[in-house]
Design a protein around this motif. Sequence first.
Motif, short mmCIF file in Angstrom:
data_model
loop_
_atom_site.label_atom_id
_atom_site.label_comp_id
_atom_site.label_asym_id
_atom_site.label_seq_id
_atom_site.Cartn_x
_atom_site.Cartn_y
_atom_site.Cartn_z
N ARG B 38 0.89 -1.16 0.00
CA ARG B 38 0.00 0.00 0.00
C ARG B 38 0.92 1.21 0.00
O ARG B 38 1.66 1.44 0.95
CB ARG B 38 -0.89 0.00 1.25
CG ARG B 38 -2.00 1.03 1.19
CD ARG B 38 -2.92 0.94 2.39
NE ARG B 38 -2.30 1.50 3.57
CZ ARG B 38 -2.86 2.43 4.36
NH1 ARG B 38 -4.08 2.85 4.10
NH2 ARG B 38 -2.23 2.88 5.42
N GLU B 41 -1.39 6.55 2.29
CA GLU B 41 -2.59 6.51 3.13
C GLU B 41 -3.86 6.24 2.32
O GLU B 41 -4.78 5.61 2.80
CB GLU B 41 -2.70 7.87 3.85
CG GLU B 41 -3.65 7.90 5.02
CD GLU B 41 -3.41 6.77 6.02
OE1 GLU B 41 -2.25 6.56 6.40
OE2 GLU B 41 -4.38 6.09 6.39
N TYR B 42 -3.90 6.72 1.08
CA TYR B 42 -5.11 6.57 0.27
C TYR B 42 -5.07 5.32 -0.60
O TYR B 42 -6.04 4.99 -1.26
CB TYR B 42 -5.30 7.80 -0.62
CG TYR B 42 -5.49 9.06 0.18
CD1 TYR B 42 -6.76 9.43 0.62
CD2 TYR B 42 -4.41 9.87 0.52
CE1 TYR B 42 -6.94 10.57 1.38
CE2 TYR B 42 -4.58 11.01 1.29
CZ TYR B 42 -5.86 11.36 1.72
OH TYR B 42 -6.04 12.47 2.48
N GLY B 43 -3.91 4.66 -0.59
CA GLY B 43 -3.67 3.59 -1.55
C GLY B 43 -4.48 2.35 -1.31
O GLY B 43 -5.06 2.12 -0.25
N GLU B 44 -4.50 1.53 -2.37
CA GLU B 44 -5.16 0.24 -2.35
C GLU B 44 -4.11 -0.77 -1.90
O GLU B 44 -2.93 -0.56 -2.12
CB GLU B 44 -5.56 -0.03 -3.79
CG GLU B 44 -6.64 -1.03 -4.00
CD GLU B 44 -6.94 -1.18 -5.50
OE1 GLU B 44 -7.68 -2.10 -5.83
OE2 GLU B 44 -6.42 -0.40 -6.32
N ARG B 45 -4.57 -1.87 -1.32
CA ARG B 45 -3.59 -2.94 -1.01
C ARG B 45 -3.51 -3.83 -2.24
O ARG B 45 -4.51 -4.40 -2.65
CB ARG B 45 -4.09 -3.77 0.18
CG ARG B 45 -4.05 -3.03 1.51
CD ARG B 45 -4.73 -3.85 2.59
NE ARG B 45 -4.00 -5.05 2.94
CZ ARG B 45 -3.23 -5.18 4.00
NH1 ARG B 45 -3.10 -4.18 4.86
NH2 ARG B 45 -2.60 -6.30 4.26
#
Lengths: 595, 274
Positions: B38, B41-45
């Motif tokens: 990730r 903070e806004y990211g996708e896993r």
Amino acid sequence: MLDYDVKYLKFKTYLSTYCPHCNKSFNVKEKEHDVLVYKGIKDGVEMDIKLSPYLDVFEVETSMPLEQNSVLDDLLCPACNQSLVDPATACGECGSKVGKITISAYSKLLPFFVCLKYGCEWHGLTKADERHIKLKIPRQEMPEQDQKLRVHNFIEVPYGLTTELAQLEAGRCLQCVTPKCVGGCPVGIDIPAFIKLIREENYEGAAHKIKERNVLPAVCGRVCPQEDQCESKCVLGLRDDPVAIGNLERFVADWTIKMENAKQPLPPKRLNKKVAVIGSGPGGITVAADLSQLGYSVTLYEALHEAGGVLVYGIPEFRLPKAIVRQEIEYLRKFGVKIELNSVIGALYTIDDLLEMHDAIYIGVGAGLPKFMNIPGENLCNVYSSNEYLTRINLMKAYRFPEYDTPMPEGKNVVVLGGGNVAMDCARNALRCGANNVTIVYRRSRKELPAREEEVRHAMEEGIVFRLLTNPIRFIGNDVNWVKAMECVKMDLGEPDASGRRVPIPIEGSNFEIETDLAIVAIGTGPNPLLFNTTPQLERNKWGYIKVNEETLETSIPNVYAGGDIVTGSATVISAMGAGRIAADHIHQKLSGGA
Amino acid sequence: MFEVTRHDEMAQGSIIRLDLNAPQIAAKARPGQFVIIRANEYGERIPLTIADTDPYSGTITIIFQIVGKSTALLRAYKAGDYLKDVVGPLGKPVEIDNVGTVVVVGGGTGIAILHHVTKAVKDAGNDIIGILGARSKDYIIMEDEMRQLCDEMVITTDDGSYGLQGFVTTALQKYLDERFDIKLVYAIGPIIMMKNVCNLTRKYNIKTMVSLNPIMVDGTGMCGGCRVTVSGKTSFCCCDGPDFDGHAVDFDELEKRNNMYLKKEKDALLFSIR
């Protein structure tokens, strides 16, 4: 004393008071409030004594400066000027002279005493009479967000008690000498003591009282099934509604969060002993807090990128705001607990690795493997496990897509399979994500719904449709493999099974289809094998949960303890915390050489 | 926080290599395992297979193709930048014995993962035939590294700009027809490639292992988003895989499930451009 909120006073136990000689009332309207006015004599000087006409508030105001603890010489009725002093009675608390008057409370005339010592609050009512007066306050409902508005946002549904409501509710507690409620609490919070502190408006004291036994009051006040625990044992509940213990707990916890400068206990002196806790859910947090308080160096290992376990990935924002969880975790961190995120035990470290580095281990990984129905079509697109659905929305904040990158599962006609709290959470989440119709499909009847009553009520208020006595038998996909319908069969209830619940039996030929474009399977979870793949020596039972010594929670590996869902199967936040407490006690005993 | 220690671009900038400083993962990771990343903070896993590890310098290597928002975001991370979360090593490592001759087939970015797997195949003492395929010459990656591991190697390109013209299956069929000592095929690449390889080897009754890369959220068996049908039963790719017997995998279902968020992916990209 006149700066009280009118609303606040209105709810207090109001007393109508009368002079025993002339039967005139002492109640006088002053500005907007009622007060009781007497004539007092001190050292030959006459003065007005004003008293609040409320059982719980004995604020005295005099027209002359009067020192605390000084005793009046006499107390007179302002109407007939006769002395109210009762020579036959002395104050039950300080032994001073007392004035005797009559009160009328709920159609009953009772003798009521006013101690002549300034500052003494003794009133001479028997506990029974006091109870008789107090029982009449109804249980205070918690204000909630409007049901039409709330389905369009993720803001918490109940707002919490206001100070006034909390005072009123706290006033209902009978302060039993042998309280039953404490026995209903898995972590044994001293409930009457913290409620007493609320009454005394010592909210910080009340918070510390709760934190002695429970490190997550803001969470438990929200998600504990109090109706089956402490509140089910409350004596008031026999004839009336029980004291809203959970709401009061939540009130106190929220108060401390609001007061940022609330004192935090200092971390204790560190012992040279290390404990690893696997899983930062409610159980792991309890173990970490308890052992840390005793001076152990505790490291909390969490597989995900945020600590809190089910509190952050499972329970939705509108039921448990994540900011609250973060606050509680921060409390732990300040306490000296080390939190290692992104650490999958079984992958990054094995239990053996951890045993080399620590003196004891607690496994509190929960039951994280989603169960499926194993019916045809379950792997169609837009069929989710409740875990994935909730994780996407709660942990990954998919409801704020595309600001957050994780896509949100979308559907207009949503069906949720299952009848537990998780099913309610999924259904209510789906509404907030823009679904037009949300249907809960459950194979037994309303009576057997395992979800909390409050959750079912909230779900129904929000317009979720309940298809009870219905069992899905297959999902039907469209040409691009997306779910378009679900075939169900109607059920009938037969004889009770081993669990005491009546066994649902399919009614032949009653098959029908429900149209759906998003299906969520919320029928429970099982043990995740990830940890066990590298630790085959850890003994497990036939359902795959860890076998422990029931008293100490120690597993088949010495110094490795386990508790919560990974031992019992899916249960509640507070039962995991209860197990954590027991394990922490025994870890301490063992490591300190006490057992 | 995990530091990026190296950033390389390959195949005309469409394939990125990142080395990440993650000593614990580097010490534990075995070929075939993956990490979840990730970026912020806004990211996708997102799951990415580990392409190499260096336990001495404490780094792991990931190689990925830019396909959507999250991989495009990762491309922006240069040496010295920090990634928010890296979780691993996840999944079961490759389990391989000395079986004799093994054909390893890689397509596109799959070659990067295949390289790590091939190391394990080599360590087990097998003879290796490598078949690498890509769209055109520019998209063949890690050719030199693979040549060092393979006893024989063939390259195919769709347009014939390098090596043989055609698909990897063309080359594989030739080997299957000519050689009778092939005991195992390892195929890693696009789903359609793995599917075609499996369809081919099924006829020859040669065991074929594939490495799947479905959509995941947590990567630890918690979400069930990565479920694939293997031998008619549901498996979780993150815990039970990522390697499976390719002859038992329902590739059609996997392909459709992997395309579930195509539209959303476009929305996310558009949003980030705006």
